[in-house]
Design a protein around this motif. Structure first.
Motif, PDB file in Angstrom:
ATOM      1  N   VAL A  27     -86.308  10.243 -31.909  1.00  0.00           N
ATOM      2  CA  VAL A  27     -85.321  10.028 -32.593  1.00  0.00           C
ATOM      3  C   VAL A  27     -86.368   9.175 -33.632  1.00  0.00           C
ATOM      4  O   VAL A  27     -86.861   8.143 -33.328  1.00  0.00           O
ATOM      5  N   HIS A  28     -85.787   9.395 -34.653  1.00  0.00           N
ATOM      6  CA  HIS A  28     -87.026   8.808 -36.185  1.00  0.00           C
ATOM      7  C   HIS A  28     -85.646   8.113 -36.105  1.00  0.00           C
ATOM      8  O   HIS A  28     -84.520   8.808 -37.235  1.00  0.00           O
ATOM      9  N   GLY A  29     -86.115   6.650 -36.726  1.00  0.00           N
ATOM     10  CA  GLY A  29     -84.610   6.278 -37.742  1.00  0.00           C
ATOM     11  C   GLY A  29     -83.558   5.699 -36.899  1.00  0.00           C
ATOM     12  O   GLY A  29     -84.027   5.250 -35.765  1.00  0.00           O
ATOM     13  N   CYS A  30     -83.036   5.399 -37.386  1.00  0.00           N
ATOM     14  CA  CYS A  30     -80.919   5.292 -36.890  1.00  0.00           C
ATOM     15  C   CYS A  30     -80.954   6.246 -35.487  1.00  0.00           C
ATOM     16  O   CYS A  30     -80.601   7.463 -35.464  1.00  0.00           O
ATOM     17  N   ALA A  31     -80.649   5.964 -34.194  1.00  0.00           N
ATOM     18  CA  ALA A  31     -80.010   6.675 -32.838  1.00  0.00           C
ATOM     19  C   ALA A  31     -78.774   7.436 -33.489  1.00  0.00           C
ATOM     20  O   ALA A  31     -78.304   8.303 -32.940  1.00  0.00           O
ATOM     21  N   ASN A  32     -77.899   6.700 -34.055  1.00  0.00           N
ATOM     22  CA  ASN A  32     -76.263   6.836 -34.179  1.00  0.00           C
ATOM     23  C   ASN A  32     -75.843   6.306 -35.279  1.00  0.00           C
ATOM     24  O   ASN A  32     -75.647   5.101 -36.458  1.00  0.00           O
ATOM     25  N   ASP A  33     -76.407   7.625 -36.763  1.00  0.00           N
ATOM     26  CA  ASP A  33     -76.582   7.769 -38.380  1.00  0.00           C
ATOM     27  C   ASP A  33     -74.922   7.863 -38.204  1.00  0.00           C
ATOM     28  O   ASP A  33     -74.288   6.660 -39.601  1.00  0.00           O
ATOM     29  N   PHE A  72     -77.267  11.612 -33.709  1.00  0.00           N
ATOM     30  CA  PHE A  72     -76.165  10.996 -32.943  1.00  0.00           C
ATOM     31  C   PHE A  72     -76.670  11.298 -31.483  1.00  0.00           C
ATOM     32  O   PHE A  72     -76.831  12.086 -31.338  1.00  0.00           O
ATOM     33  N   PRO A  73     -75.771  10.358 -30.735  1.00  0.00           N
ATOM     34  CA  PRO A  73     -75.847  10.942 -29.135  1.00  0.00           C
ATOM     35  C   PRO A  73     -75.304  11.935 -28.408  1.00  0.00           C
ATOM     36  O   PRO A  73     -74.474  12.420 -29.476  1.00  0.00           O
ATOM     37  N   ALA A  74     -75.830  12.624 -27.636  1.00  0.00           N
ATOM     38  CA  ALA A  74     -74.897  13.136 -26.955  1.00  0.00           C
ATOM     39  C   ALA A  74     -73.480  12.517 -26.730  1.00  0.00           C
ATOM     40  O   ALA A  74     -72.927  11.420 -26.756  1.00  0.00           O
ATOM     41  N   GLY A  75     -72.489  13.178 -26.374  1.00  0.00           N
ATOM     42  CA  GLY A  75     -71.080  13.033 -26.021  1.00  0.00           C
ATOM     43  C   GLY A  75     -69.700  13.933 -26.399  1.00  0.00           C
ATOM     44  O   GLY A  75     -70.069  14.509 -26.464  1.00  0.00           O
ATOM     45  N   THR A  76     -68.500  13.349 -27.299  1.00  0.00           N
ATOM     46  CA  THR A  76     -67.397  14.107 -27.527  1.00  0.00           C
ATOM     47  C   THR A  76     -68.287  15.206 -29.412  1.00  0.00           C
ATOM     48  O   THR A  76     -68.558  14.547 -29.507  1.00  0.00           O
ATOM     49  N   PRO A  77     -67.201  16.388 -28.516  1.00  0.00           N
ATOM     50  CA  PRO A  77     -67.581  17.229 -30.309  1.00  0.00           C
ATOM     51  C   PRO A  77     -67.867  16.153 -31.701  1.00  0.00           C
ATOM     52  O   PRO A  77     -66.838  15.523 -31.900  1.00  0.00           O
ATOM     53  N   VAL A  78     -68.537  16.411 -32.279  1.00  0.00           N
ATOM     54  CA  VAL A  78     -69.486  15.958 -33.829  1.00  0.00           C
ATOM     55  C   VAL A  78     -68.259  17.009 -35.020  1.00  0.00           C
ATOM     56  O   VAL A  78     -68.149  18.395 -34.474  1.00  0.00           O
ATOM     57  N   THR A  79     -67.695  16.994 -35.417  1.00  0.00           N
ATOM     58  CA  THR A  79     -67.014  17.739 -36.789  1.00  0.00           C
ATOM     59  C   THR A  79     -67.734  17.543 -38.283  1.00  0.00           C
ATOM     60  O   THR A  79     -67.849  16.308 -38.645  1.00  0.00           O
ATOM     61  N   VAL A  80     -68.326  18.737 -37.954  1.00  0.00           N
ATOM     62  CA  VAL A  80     -68.836  18.403 -39.987  1.00  0.00           C
ATOM     63  C   VAL A  80     -68.230  18.784 -40.993  1.00  0.00           C
ATOM     64  O   VAL A  80     -68.214  20.107 -40.627  1.00  0.00           O
ATOM     65  N   THR A  81     -67.921  18.795 -42.040  1.00  0.00           N
ATOM     66  CA  THR A  81     -67.221  18.737 -43.089  1.00  0.00           C
ATOM     67  C   THR A  81     -68.065  18.796 -44.200  1.00  0.00           C
ATOM     68  O   THR A  81     -68.325  17.722 -45.268  1.00  0.00           O
ATOM     69  N   GLU A  84     -67.407  22.841 -39.305  1.00  0.00           N
ATOM     70  CA  GLU A  84     -67.645  22.850 -38.141  1.00  0.00           C
ATOM     71  C   GLU A  84     -67.952  22.046 -36.922  1.00  0.00           C
ATOM     72  O   GLU A  84     -67.765  20.653 -37.414  1.00  0.00           O
ATOM     73  N   THR A  85     -66.896  22.281 -35.848  1.00  0.00           N
ATOM     74  CA  THR A  85     -66.909  21.160 -34.457  1.00  0.00           C
ATOM     75  C   THR A  85     -67.807  21.610 -33.664  1.00  0.00           C
ATOM     76  O   THR A  85     -67.765  23.255 -33.246  1.00  0.00           O
ATOM     77  N   LEU A  86     -69.229  21.007 -33.810  1.00  0.00           N
ATOM     78  CA  LEU A  86     -70.212  21.171 -33.255  1.00  0.00           C
ATOM     79  C   LEU A  86     -69.784  20.167 -31.331  1.00  0.00           C
ATOM     80  O   LEU A  86     -70.095  19.747 -31.059  1.00  0.00           O
ATOM     81  N   GLU A  87     -70.171  21.386 -30.143  1.00  0.00           N
ATOM     82  CA  GLU A  87     -69.991  20.824 -29.192  1.00  0.00           C
ATOM     83  C   GLU A  87     -71.303  19.674 -29.177  1.00  0.00           C
ATOM     84  O   GLU A  87     -72.550  19.853 -29.136  1.00  0.00           O
ATOM     85  N   THR A  88     -71.575  18.693 -28.378  1.00  0.00           N
ATOM     86  CA  THR A  88     -72.440  17.804 -28.166  1.00  0.00           C
ATOM     87  C   THR A  88     -72.594  17.059 -26.816  1.00  0.00           C
ATOM     88  O   THR A  88     -73.184  15.630 -26.830  1.00  0.00           O
ATOM     89  N   SER A  89     -72.287  17.669 -25.784  1.00  0.00           N
ATOM     90  CA  SER A  89     -72.402  17.473 -24.375  1.00  0.00           C
ATOM     91  C   SER A  89     -74.129  17.064 -24.216  1.00  0.00           C
ATOM     92  O   SER A  89     -74.933  17.809 -24.783  1.00  0.00           O
ATOM     93  N   GLY A  90     -74.007  16.662 -22.576  1.00  0.00           N
ATOM     94  CA  GLY A  90     -75.666  16.613 -21.712  1.00  0.00           C
ATOM     95  C   GLY A  90     -75.903  14.912 -22.494  1.00  0.00           C
ATOM     96  O   GLY A  90     -74.807  14.507 -22.372  1.00  0.00           O
ATOM     97  N   ASP A  91     -77.281  15.132 -22.033  1.00  0.00           N
ATOM     98  CA  ASP A  91     -78.071  13.657 -22.115  1.00  0.00           C
ATOM     99  C   ASP A  91     -79.298  13.654 -23.028  1.00  0.00           C
ATOM    100  O   ASP A  91     -79.368  12.855 -23.274  1.00  0.00           O
ATOM    101  N   LYS A  92     -79.540  14.521 -23.749  1.00  0.00           N
ATOM    102  CA  LYS A  92     -80.606  14.035 -24.672  1.00  0.00           C
ATOM    103  C   LYS A  92     -79.781  14.037 -26.252  1.00  0.00           C
ATOM    104  O   LYS A  92     -78.466  14.303 -26.595  1.00  0.00           O
ATOM    105  N   SER A  93     -80.409  13.515 -27.177  1.00  0.00           N
ATOM    106  CA  SER A  93     -79.542  12.827 -28.616  1.00  0.00           C
ATOM    107  C   SER A  93     -79.495  14.346 -29.562  1.00  0.00           C
ATOM    108  O   SER A  93     -80.280  15.302 -29.051  1.00  0.00           O
ATOM    109  N   TYR A  94     -79.012  13.855 -30.896  1.00  0.00           N
ATOM    110  CA  TYR A  94     -78.525  15.616 -31.050  1.00  0.00           C
ATOM    111  C   TYR A  94     -78.780  15.021 -33.111  1.00  0.00           C
ATOM    112  O   TYR A  94     -78.900  14.128 -32.947  1.00  0.00           O
TER     113      TYR A  94
END
Length: 184
Positions: free
Chosen positions: A174-180, A139-148, A88-98
């Protein structure tokens, strides 16, 4: 003896009896059935040696993915068979964490590997297929993320489910690392 509810005048001057007559034994049975149904939102835990059931696995995984302690907003969700894998390629735009949460439930597959990619950054996570714990990737908002997850293989097509959610949350939650994906 009349087994029906007695005639009672309604606010409109009609009797309820003229509208619908439900025998008392049938009404009691309906109430008992409703009360005997699922009285809690929890699925019973898996007992080794019992047959794996996809519906039970899905309900259990969805219960595990619920957030009781962190305010989140569900953006997207899905499920696939372990034999089909996941891409899946996930759109992760905006200003919130994902946060990407995934649960694997299978009697035939002990674990799968989740690969999370954003741009040139890649990170792998082992996901146990016990159906009891979620792997959570922040992970923070930004470019799309692909999960496989590669399709699971075996002598026969393995049974099992991958159930996932993509959620947004406030950075402070966010618990733990903000950008795993890139690591902390």
């Amino acid at each position: 003896m009349n087994d029906y509810a007695p005639d009672t005048p309604s606010a409109h001057g009609r009797t309820e009896d003229a509208i619908m007559r439900i025998p008392r034994p049938l009404m009691a049975l309906a109430i008992a059935a409703a009360l005997a149904g699922c009285t809690s939102g929890e699925s019973p835990p898996y007992v080794p040696g019992t047959e794996w059931e996809p519906d039970d696995a899905l309900q259990s995984a969805q219960a595990i993915l619920k957030d009781d302690d962190t305010p989140t907003r569900l953006v997207e969700s899905g499920a696939s068979h372990v034999a089909s894998g996941l891409r899946e390629t996930l759109e992760t735009s905006g200003d919130k964490s994902y946060r990407f949460d995934i649960v694997c439930d299978s009697d035939e597959v002990s674990k799968v590997t989740l690969l999370v990619t954003r741009g040139t950054s890649k990170r792998q996570f082992d996901v146990a297929c016990k159906g009891t714990d979620a792997v959570r990737v922040n992970f923070p908002a930004g470019t799309p993320v692909t999960v496989t997850v590669a399709p699971a293989t075996g002598k026969t097509e393995p049974q099992g489910l991958l159930v996932w959610n993509l959620k947004t949350l406030e950075r402070a939650d966010v618990h733990g690392c903000a950008n795993d994906i890139e690591g902390c």
